[in-house]
Design a protein around this motif. Structure first.
Motif: not given
Length: 348
Positions: A43, A46, A51, A55, A58, A194
């Motif tokens: 993440n 990412a 986002l 995401d 986390w 994912h």
């Protein structure tokens, strides 16, 4: 809240011990061991410009776990400081506030609620036992003879039992659909998948739980607003409070009843919307200070500064700096609060 010992977090103590040994003429030497590259969470890599809610959840949990030691004055090393600084410098104002919202929610749960206890084994057992006990009580009461009880007492008992059932069920659902559960599920899932069905379900749930769309009076398109907090900022007008005091007799009555603070929060405190423009302004100000604070002396200069930072940036330090540096901090806050209020209303 205190994590495992890290030598890099005790640089100040290490330096003090080193200087003491040098003064005592004892052999002492500091050897710097290069830091090995660790495993970077997926993440953290990412797409920071887009986002997802997963995401954000986390990342908020990641920074919460990393910096919760600040509550007990833990010293952090520059690697952790630089990680947070570099990451937030790459974010937009909207995404930065989304991450901080989640982080603050985790902080609130740890400091002011029992969620950390509930998520343990004993907490889960107590929660399930409480729900099962209420269900058994309802079943037993439904089958026993109630001829000796008044109908009113029976109705009140049913209302209390079903009320307890609704409260326990609601608490269990809130627990299952909280950020802590989302993070627990995400740890168990394969991070490589994912686009799996479970990840998609979690993302849809997060979007429904943390966002709502509403229509404003000034804009035609719908505006998305977070459900994690009210997105309002309370403001207290000291000048208005002094010019419109409460009558003395009325004030004594409210003081006796303990209603003064509550009524003051209604009369003298106003909630202002935390607009996207204000978010952008605050974020850009913090970003400019973070870009300047490249080392510890500059960071200390910013953290210990008051309004003098703004005065120097605007070139007004020659005339107004004395009103900041030569007075106590609390007096400075009141002084600049009144000055800001007067200047703001004069420009309307």
């Amino acid at each position: 809240m205190i994590k495992e010992a890290d030598p890099n977090k005790n640089n100040a103590k290490l330096k003090a011990i080193y200087n003491w040994m040098r003064r005592a003429k004892l052999p002492a030497q500091i050897i710097e061991i290069p830091k090995t590259a660790g495993v970077v969470k997926s993440n953290m890599n990412a797409n920071i410009r887009n986002l997802t809610d997963l995401d954000v959840a986390w990342l908020g949990y990641h920074f919460f776990k990393k910096y919760m030691g600040l509550y007990v004055d833990t010293i952090f090393n520059f690697n952790e400081w630089n990680e947070s600084r570099d990451f937030f410098l790459k974010l937009s104002a909207e995404n930065a506030f989304r991450v901080v919202e989640v982080e603050l929610n985790f902080m609130y749960d740890v400091l002011f609620t029992k969620l950390p206890v509930v998520y343990g084994k004993s907490g889960a057992i107590c929660r399930i036992f409480s729900l099962v006990a209420v269900c058994i009580a309802i079943i037993l009461f439904a089958f026993i003879s109630k001829t000796k009880f008044w109908d009113t007492d029976v109705m009140i008992t049913y209302a209390l039992l079903f009320g307890a059932l609704v409260m326990d069920t609601t608490a269990l659902l809130m627990l299952l659909f909280s950020d802590w559960t989302i993070i627990s599920f995400q740890k168990m899932l394969d991070r490589a998948l994912h686009n799996s069905l479970k990840i998609k379900i979690i993302r849809v749930f997060l979007r429904c739980r943390t966002e709502r769309k509403f229509q404003t009076e000034t804009s035609t398109p719908q505006v998305t607003k977070s459900l994690r907090w009210s997105e309002t900022i309370p403001s207290y007008n000291l000048i208005y409070c002094c010019l419109h005091p409460r009558p003395r007799l009325q004030g004594k009555i409210f003081d006796t009843l303990g209603l003064t603070n509550y009524l003051d929060s209604i009369v003298y405190v106003k909630s202002n919307s935390f607009s996207p423009d204000l978010k952008e302004f605050v974020f850009q100000e913090l970003k400019s200070k973070a870009l300047y604070a490249k080392d510890l002396p500059r960071a200390k200069e910013i953290s210990s500064g008051r309004v003098d930072w703004v005065l120097k940036a605007e070139g007004w330090d020659n005339h107004l700096l004395g009103y900041v540096s030569d007075v106590d901090f609390d007096q400075s806050i009141i002084l600049w609060h009144m000055a800001t209020e007067i200047c703001y209303n004069s420009e309307l």
